[in-house]
Structure formats: C-alpha cells, structure tokens
Write a protein that holds these residues in place. Structure first.
Motif, mmCIF file in Angstrom:
data_model
loop_
_atom_site.group_PDB
_atom_site.id
_atom_site.type_symbol
_atom_site.label_atom_id
_atom_site.label_comp_id
_atom_site.label_asym_id
_atom_site.label_seq_id
_atom_site.Cartn_x
_atom_site.Cartn_y
_atom_site.Cartn_z
ATOM 1 N N VAL A 36 0.326 -1.453 0.118
ATOM 2 C CA VAL A 36 -0.087 -0.063 0.017
ATOM 3 C C VAL A 36 0.878 1.088 -0.528
ATOM 4 C CG1 VAL A 36 -2.088 1.068 1.355
ATOM 5 C CG2 VAL A 36 -1.693 -1.090 1.119
ATOM 6 N N LYS A 37 1.963 0.978 0.837
ATOM 7 C CA LYS A 37 2.765 2.514 1.301
ATOM 8 C C LYS A 37 4.055 2.626 -0.642
ATOM 9 C CE LYS A 37 4.363 1.763 5.456
ATOM 10 N NZ LYS A 37 4.575 1.888 6.711
ATOM 11 N N LEU A 38 3.652 1.511 -1.270
ATOM 12 C CA LEU A 38 4.604 1.613 -2.759
ATOM 13 C C LEU A 38 3.519 2.588 -3.620
ATOM 14 C CD1 LEU A 38 6.755 -1.686 -2.801
ATOM 15 C CD2 LEU A 38 7.668 0.651 -2.692
ATOM 16 N N GLY A 39 2.539 2.038 -3.256
ATOM 17 C CA GLY A 39 1.329 2.087 -4.577
ATOM 18 C C GLY A 39 0.879 3.705 -4.233
ATOM 19 N N MET A 40 0.435 4.083 -2.809
ATOM 20 C CA MET A 40 -0.095 5.657 -2.555
ATOM 21 C C MET A 40 1.326 6.281 -2.724
ATOM 22 S SD MET A 40 -3.007 5.540 -1.832
ATOM 23 C CE MET A 40 -2.968 4.221 -3.008
ATOM 24 N N GLY A 41 2.680 6.459 -2.595
ATOM 25 C CA GLY A 41 4.177 6.642 -2.774
ATOM 26 C C GLY A 41 4.035 7.149 -4.322
ATOM 27 N N LEU A 42 3.360 6.266 -5.220
ATOM 28 C CA LEU A 42 3.726 6.879 -6.732
ATOM 29 C C LEU A 42 2.391 7.895 -6.503
ATOM 30 C CD1 LEU A 42 4.219 6.119 -9.605
ATOM 31 C CD2 LEU A 42 2.124 3.999 -9.517
ATOM 32 N N VAL A 43 1.357 7.320 -6.043
ATOM 33 C CA VAL A 43 0.573 8.454 -6.616
ATOM 34 C C VAL A 43 0.493 8.802 -6.289
ATOM 35 C CG1 VAL A 43 -2.522 8.794 -5.755
ATOM 36 C CG2 VAL A 43 -1.491 6.437 -7.066
ATOM 37 N N GLY A 44 1.378 9.665 -4.597
ATOM 38 C CA GLY A 44 1.637 11.286 -3.879
ATOM 39 C C GLY A 44 2.627 11.815 -5.560
ATOM 40 N N THR A 45 3.644 10.780 -5.457
ATOM 41 C CA THR A 45 4.920 11.909 -6.441
ATOM 42 C C THR A 45 4.043 12.363 -7.722
ATOM 43 O OG1 THR A 45 5.859 10.271 -5.698
ATOM 44 C CG2 THR A 45 6.962 11.304 -7.711
ATOM 45 N N MET A 46 2.831 11.548 -8.515
ATOM 46 C CA MET A 46 1.833 12.565 -9.162
ATOM 47 C C MET A 46 1.055 13.332 -8.767
ATOM 48 S SD MET A 46 0.891 9.033 -11.524
ATOM 49 C CE MET A 46 0.022 7.900 -10.144
ATOM 50 N N ALA A 47 0.641 13.160 -7.069
ATOM 51 C CA ALA A 47 -0.637 14.388 -7.267
ATOM 52 C C ALA A 47 0.874 15.437 -7.024
ATOM 53 C CB ALA A 47 -1.235 14.261 -6.146
ATOM 54 N N ALA A 48 2.027 15.182 -6.012
ATOM 55 C CA ALA A 48 2.728 16.321 -5.649
ATOM 56 C C ALA A 48 2.592 17.001 -7.451
ATOM 57 C CB ALA A 48 4.204 16.089 -5.516
ATOM 58 N N LEU A 49 2.866 16.821 -8.449
ATOM 59 C CA LEU A 49 4.031 16.930 -9.700
ATOM 60 C C LEU A 49 2.661 18.181 -10.245
ATOM 61 C CD1 LEU A 49 5.987 14.233 -11.510
ATOM 62 C CD2 LEU A 49 6.896 16.344 -10.701
ATOM 63 N N SER A 106 -11.791 17.926 -15.851
ATOM 64 C CA SER A 106 -11.176 17.265 -15.021
ATOM 65 C C SER A 106 -10.139 16.567 -14.375
ATOM 66 C CB SER A 106 -11.314 16.468 -16.654
ATOM 67 O OG SER A 106 -10.587 16.931 -17.637
ATOM 68 N N MET A 107 -8.635 17.940 -15.193
ATOM 69 C CA MET A 107 -7.995 17.356 -14.274
ATOM 70 C C MET A 107 -7.828 17.976 -12.790
ATOM 71 S SD MET A 107 -4.368 19.774 -14.870
ATOM 72 C CE MET A 107 -4.234 18.807 -16.579
ATOM 73 N N LEU A 108 -9.007 19.003 -12.310
ATOM 74 C CA LEU A 108 -9.312 18.667 -10.734
ATOM 75 C C LEU A 108 -9.597 17.437 -10.360
ATOM 76 C CD1 LEU A 108 -9.280 21.754 -9.123
ATOM 77 C CD2 LEU A 108 -11.198 21.849 -9.129
ATOM 78 N N VAL A 109 -10.535 17.122 -11.135
ATOM 79 C CA VAL A 109 -11.650 15.737 -10.117
ATOM 80 C C VAL A 109 -10.533 15.055 -10.616
ATOM 81 C CG1 VAL A 109 -13.329 14.206 -11.138
ATOM 82 C CG2 VAL A 109 -13.864 16.706 -11.723
ATOM 83 N N VAL A 110 -9.688 14.504 -11.494
ATOM 84 C CA VAL A 110 -8.152 13.549 -10.792
ATOM 85 C C VAL A 110 -7.517 14.142 -10.208
ATOM 86 C CG1 VAL A 110 -6.345 12.373 -12.077
ATOM 87 C CG2 VAL A 110 -8.607 12.950 -13.626
ATOM 88 N N LEU A 111 -6.857 14.620 -9.620
ATOM 89 C CA LEU A 111 -6.813 15.150 -8.404
ATOM 90 C C LEU A 111 -6.743 15.037 -7.555
ATOM 91 C CD1 LEU A 111 -3.557 16.734 -7.590
ATOM 92 C CD2 LEU A 111 -5.085 18.910 -8.092
ATOM 93 N N ILE A 112 -8.445 15.643 -7.320
ATOM 94 C CA ILE A 112 -9.029 15.586 -5.896
ATOM 95 C C ILE A 112 -9.159 13.958 -5.047
ATOM 96 C CG2 ILE A 112 -10.494 16.436 -5.305
ATOM 97 C CD1 ILE A 112 -11.239 18.187 -6.397
ATOM 98 N N PHE A 113 -9.311 13.006 -6.383
ATOM 99 C CA PHE A 113 -9.909 11.797 -6.411
ATOM 100 C C PHE A 113 -7.965 10.799 -6.390
ATOM 101 C CE2 PHE A 113 -8.616 7.652 -8.286
ATOM 102 C CZ PHE A 113 -10.047 6.679 -7.731
ATOM 103 N N TRP A 114 -6.788 11.352 -7.116
ATOM 104 C CA TRP A 114 -5.916 10.736 -6.252
ATOM 105 C C TRP A 114 -5.614 11.263 -4.283
ATOM 106 C CZ3 TRP A 114 -2.383 13.009 -10.979
ATOM 107 C CH2 TRP A 114 -2.362 12.038 -12.209
ATOM 108 N N LEU A 115 -5.897 12.651 -4.319
ATOM 109 C CA LEU A 115 -5.223 12.766 -2.941
ATOM 110 C C LEU A 115 -6.446 12.221 -1.578
ATOM 111 C CD1 LEU A 115 -5.129 16.700 -3.851
ATOM 112 C CD2 LEU A 115 -3.442 15.165 -2.762
#
Length: 229
Positions: free
Chosen positions: A20-33, A158-167
């Motif tokens: 879970v940490k590995l997966g969320m680390g990837l999602v967190g990196t994308m969300a931060a970018l 759409s970009m905002l929706v995806v970002l909020i979903f990631w977060l």
C-alpha cells in the motif's frame, strides 16, 4: 479509520502495508507534480493579468500626455480618456464574472477613438501627434479585449477531479493503518486543510477579478490621478 475494524487480519499485515505504501507513494508523487504544475500555471495566469493591467495604465498616461502636446483642441479627447479610465477602474474592481460580450458592448474606447479621429490637425506636428494617439488607443483597445477574454480562463475540471481523486485515496491510505487518537486525527485534518488551501489558491488565481485574491487596480487609479495634468 472507520473501515479498519472490518478488514481481515491478513489485510493489516506488514507485507500488505508495504505494498500500500509503494502504491500510494507513486500516487502521491503524481499528485504532487500535478498540484505544483497547476499552482505554477495559475500564478502565471494571475501575473499576466496584473502585468497587462499595469501596461495598460502606463499607456493611458502616455496617451494623455501625447494629447496634451496637441493643444487645447484635444480637451474633449482627454476628457473622454478620463471617462474611459474611470469605467475601466470600475470594470476591474467588480468581483464577479462579467461576460466578455457585455464588456465589448461598452463603447468608451470607441468614443475616445472618435474624438481623436475628429481632430483637425493644423500642422505637421499635430498630424504626427494624432497618428501616435490613434496608434496608442488601438493598442489599448486590443489589450482590454485581451483582458476581457482572459477572464474566462479556468482550470480544467477533469484535471481537478482527477487530482482530488488522487488526494482522496492518499488520505484513505493514511487513515487505514493509523491509530485512532486525537493527535493522528488533528494531524490528518490539518494536512487535508493545507492541501485544500492549495486547490483554493489555484481556483482563486484563475479568477483574478473575482473572489478573495484580486488583481490590484492601484496602477489604474494612479494613472487616473495623472490624467489632465
């Protein structure tokens, strides 16, 4: 946190947590970018509007000085310039969306153009000044239309929706393995408020003439104070 008691024990094992940490680390990196890019883009849009307003203000003062050198015959044109600037200050100060077509229907700039066009130069100097004044008013009109059209710029939904979903899934992963105590709850709450604040800033900067973060009309007001001198 509310879901945690319903998970089977093997879903709470160390190996599961690592995945879970590995997966969320990837999602967190994308969300931060994406969040960083959106903030930079919104700030660029806001600064562009501010710069255009300042540029327009300086050219208004220059137009008034050019007309002052034309002579007393240009008084009506200078008065029309002042009236147009007063309207521009009011337009820029309205903290609500204005349709660009509504802005375009206003004829203040056209009145100034007509007043300058109606001047009857008596010598080469006045003819040169009239041409310079007409060029300036055409440039000002182009800038004002540009600013009016840019008021419709907004963030991609759409970009905002995806970002909020990631977060959202990132914070779900935080709460899934976190102990239920006040310190953890407050920490996650403050973190959520901080990220929400970043999104709020993005939305505000994409609306520079609306809301709390507003482009300053100080340059226009300063230009208004120089007119007629």
């Amino acid at each position: 946190m509310a879901l945690r008691p319903f998970l089977p024990n093997d879903h709470l094992s160390g190996d599961t947590k690592d995945v879970v940490k590995l997966g969320m680390g990837l999602v967190g990196t994308m969300a931060a970018l994406v969040l960083g890019l959106l903030i930079a883009s919104a700030k660029g849009s806001f600064d562009t509007q501010s710069s255009e307003l300042t540029d327009m203000s300086s050219r208004i003062v220059l137009l008034d000085r050019v007309l002052a050198h034309y002579g007393p015959e240009a008084k009506d044109a200078r008065d029309a310039v002042r009236s147009s600037v007063e309207h521009a200050v009011e337009w820029a100060s309205v903290k609500q969306a204005i349709d660009s077509r509504e802005f375009g229907a206003n004829n203040h700039g056209e009145v100034v153009y007509n007043k300058i066009q109606e001047l009857s130069p008596k010598n080469d100097m006045q003819r040169s000044i009239q041409v310079q004044a007409l060029n300036l008013i055409m440039g000002l009109g182009q800038t004002r239309w540009l600013m009016a059209e840019q008021r419709t710029n907004s963030i991609s939904v759409s970009m905002l929706v995806v970002l909020i979903f990631w977060l959202t899934i990132i914070f779900i992963s935080f709460g899934l393995y976190a102990p239920r105590n006040a310190t953890v709850v407050v920490s996650l709450f403050v973190s959520a408020i901080s990220v929400s604040g970043a999104i709020f800033l993005i939305l505000e900067m994409y609306s520079p003439y609306e809301g709390l973060i507003h482009v300053s009309t100080a340059p226009l007001r300063a230009a208004l104070g120089h007119l007629g001198q």
